[in-house]
Design a protein around this motif. Sequence first.
Motif, PDB file in Angstrom:
ATOM      1  N   SER A  25      -6.010   8.396  -9.850  1.00 16.67           N
ATOM      2  CA  SER A  25      -6.564   7.490  -8.836  1.00 16.67           C
ATOM      3  C   SER A  25      -6.329   6.036  -9.244  1.00 16.67           C
ATOM      4  O   SER A  25      -6.067   5.178  -8.422  1.00 16.67           O
ATOM      5  N   LYS A  26      -6.386   5.800 -10.542  1.00 18.40           N
ATOM      6  CA  LYS A  26      -6.131   4.464 -11.054  1.00 18.40           C
ATOM      7  C   LYS A  26      -4.691   4.048 -10.750  1.00 18.40           C
ATOM      8  O   LYS A  26      -4.417   2.914 -10.364  1.00 18.40           O
ATOM      9  N   THR A  28      -2.760   5.200  -8.347  1.00 21.42           N
ATOM     10  CA  THR A  28      -2.587   4.904  -6.910  1.00 21.42           C
ATOM     11  C   THR A  28      -3.063   3.494  -6.641  1.00 21.42           C
ATOM     12  O   THR A  28      -2.403   2.745  -5.925  1.00 21.42           O
ATOM     13  N   ALA A  29      -4.198   3.142  -7.234  1.00 22.66           N
ATOM     14  CA  ALA A  29      -4.744   1.808  -7.006  1.00 22.66           C
ATOM     15  C   ALA A  29      -3.751   0.746  -7.469  1.00 22.66           C
ATOM     16  O   ALA A  29      -3.454  -0.201  -6.759  1.00 22.66           O
ATOM     17  N   ARG A  32      -0.655   0.657  -5.168  1.00 27.46           N
ATOM     18  CA  ARG A  32      -0.961   0.074  -3.853  1.00 27.46           C
ATOM     19  C   ARG A  32      -1.138  -1.432  -3.987  1.00 27.46           C
ATOM     20  O   ARG A  32      -0.657  -2.205  -3.176  1.00 27.46           O
ATOM     21  N   VAL A  35       2.188  -3.331  -4.361  1.00 30.38           N
ATOM     22  CA  VAL A  35       2.916  -3.482  -3.095  1.00 30.38           C
ATOM     23  C   VAL A  35       2.266  -4.568  -2.245  1.00 30.38           C
ATOM     24  O   VAL A  35       2.947  -5.451  -1.713  1.00 30.38           O
ATOM     25  N   VAL A  36       0.933  -4.521  -2.161  1.00 36.86           N
ATOM     26  CA  VAL A  36       0.225  -5.498  -1.327  1.00 36.86           C
ATOM     27  C   VAL A  36       0.411  -6.912  -1.857  1.00 36.86           C
ATOM     28  O   VAL A  36       0.632  -7.848  -1.096  1.00 36.86           O
ATOM     29  N   GLN A  39       3.712  -8.273  -0.981  1.00 40.52           N
ATOM     30  CA  GLN A  39       3.731  -8.693   0.426  1.00 40.52           C
ATOM     31  C   GLN A  39       3.054 -10.045   0.583  1.00 40.52           C
ATOM     32  O   GLN A  39       3.553 -10.924   1.274  1.00 40.52           O
ATOM     33  N   ASP A  40       1.907 -10.200  -0.077  1.00 38.84           N
ATOM     34  CA  ASP A  40       1.172 -11.462   0.019  1.00 38.84           C
ATOM     35  C   ASP A  40       2.003 -12.626  -0.528  1.00 38.84           C
ATOM     36  O   ASP A  40       2.063 -13.690   0.064  1.00 38.84           O
ATOM     37  N   ASN A  43       5.377 -12.913   1.583  1.00 40.25           N
ATOM     38  CA  ASN A  43       5.254 -12.986   3.027  1.00 40.25           C
ATOM     39  C   ASN A  43       6.140 -11.980   3.748  1.00 40.25           C
ATOM     40  O   ASN A  43       6.454 -12.153   4.917  1.00 40.25           O
ATOM     41  N   PRO A  46       5.621  -5.168   6.000  1.00 44.53           N
ATOM     42  CA  PRO A  46       6.324  -3.882   6.062  1.00 44.53           C
ATOM     43  C   PRO A  46       7.361  -3.865   7.191  1.00 44.53           C
ATOM     44  O   PRO A  46       8.418  -3.272   7.051  1.00 44.53           O
ATOM     45  N   GLU A  47       7.009  -4.557   8.266  1.00 45.73           N
ATOM     46  CA  GLU A  47       7.934  -4.591   9.405  1.00 45.73           C
ATOM     47  C   GLU A  47       9.241  -5.290   9.029  1.00 45.73           C
ATOM     48  O   GLU A  47      10.333  -4.805   9.319  1.00 45.73           O
TER      49      GLU A  47
END
Lengths: 153, 271
Positions: A25-26, A28-29, A32, A35-36, A39-40, A43, A46-47
């Motif tokens: 679970s760690k 996955t955290a 995730r 990736v986020v 993106q931040d 900029n 996903p699109e």
Amino acid sequence: MILANLYNKVLGFFRQTEKEAEESSKDTARNRLRVVLMQDRTNLTPELMERMRKELVELLSKYVEMDKEALELNLEQDGDQVALMLSIPVIRAKDEEEIKAALEADKKEEEEEISDDDTEEENNTYKSADNEEEEEEKHEDKNSTEEIDESKK
Amino acid sequence: MSGRVIVITSGKGGVGKTTTNANIGTALAKAGKKVVMIDTDLGLRNLDLLLGLENRIVYTIVDVVEERCKLKQALVKDKKNPNLCLLAAAQTRDKTAVTEEQLKDICEKLKKDFDFILVDCPAGIEQGFQNAVAGASEAIVVTTPEMSAVRDADRIIGLLEAKEEIKSYKLLINRVRPNLIKSNDMMSVDDVVEILSADLIGIIPEDTGIITSTNKGEPIVNDEKSLAGKAYNNVARRIIGEDVPFLNLEEPQGVMAKIKKFFSGLKGGEK
């Protein structure tokens, strides 16, 4: 002593399994979050990534035959720098004639569209940038080999 | 359809507003209600992460306001429950990108299609808070049994009372640790309720399962075994209007405690 050893081993076994379950679970955290954060920071939504992926498939298909669905495009962090990682499962490289045909078809399309002066210029600048980088790398290689030589002496 | 707009707020950060939002929203949707959650924490969005929807966001509330897309296009459907949607916050803008009027307008439009509109409020009492509250007629104030959180909750309640649009507010006490309360090292639920003199809608126990559920992006109400999940489900049922008693958190939960309980039960039977 033997008993104590056994006790520790059994305890260690349980601890290990517990840890593994926790880590999943760690992990996955962590993934995730990575990736986020990419993106931040960049900029790139996903699109946009998907659009970039599609355009890359289109471009690369001219030169190689590949598994289009398996093409992976990811942002990865390497220290302070964000890198765009592209993994393409190549089925086979296309032969010269196929590439020529693809490029010609492309040219026709471009001519049909707007004048392509700008894109050509862009291509040129990219090329020169690439060359510079390559040259720099060569220099670095030389330097490093020289250093090794000196240390041997 | 005329949905209820509920703002979830706390004043203090880190008390579990977003977790509460994700879980109540999911629980309401599981109960068959049509639910939309609005993340108004512009620039610091996180509701998408707790729901595991971070990779599905195409448009945000700012895109809606600046008319780059229609409201419906910006609603991200939940992975499991089609009754549940998210209107995400923009990550690249600040709180001034959306005004109170615009949020009110969005809430009004959503009321027509949804039973519940849950507004996730940013921490603080500045513009972000004012925006989030603008379209709501009910509020849930999240706090924990800690001095600073209770003090901030009191401040928030004062601000909510001054708002004509807010018809009612309820208190949700999060991260309650029965063991600490038992040893008199933590304020009890009764203490907090008495200090704030507010109606209670939920008591959520501290639960390590929250950490793993956040890691996975899956609200804990989906975990039937979890005590916090049960507590959140009960909150949702109370919101719908059911009369649900509060969970007895003092009941021992560990394996050893269960064995003890089992044996004490046997003894009782012998008599």
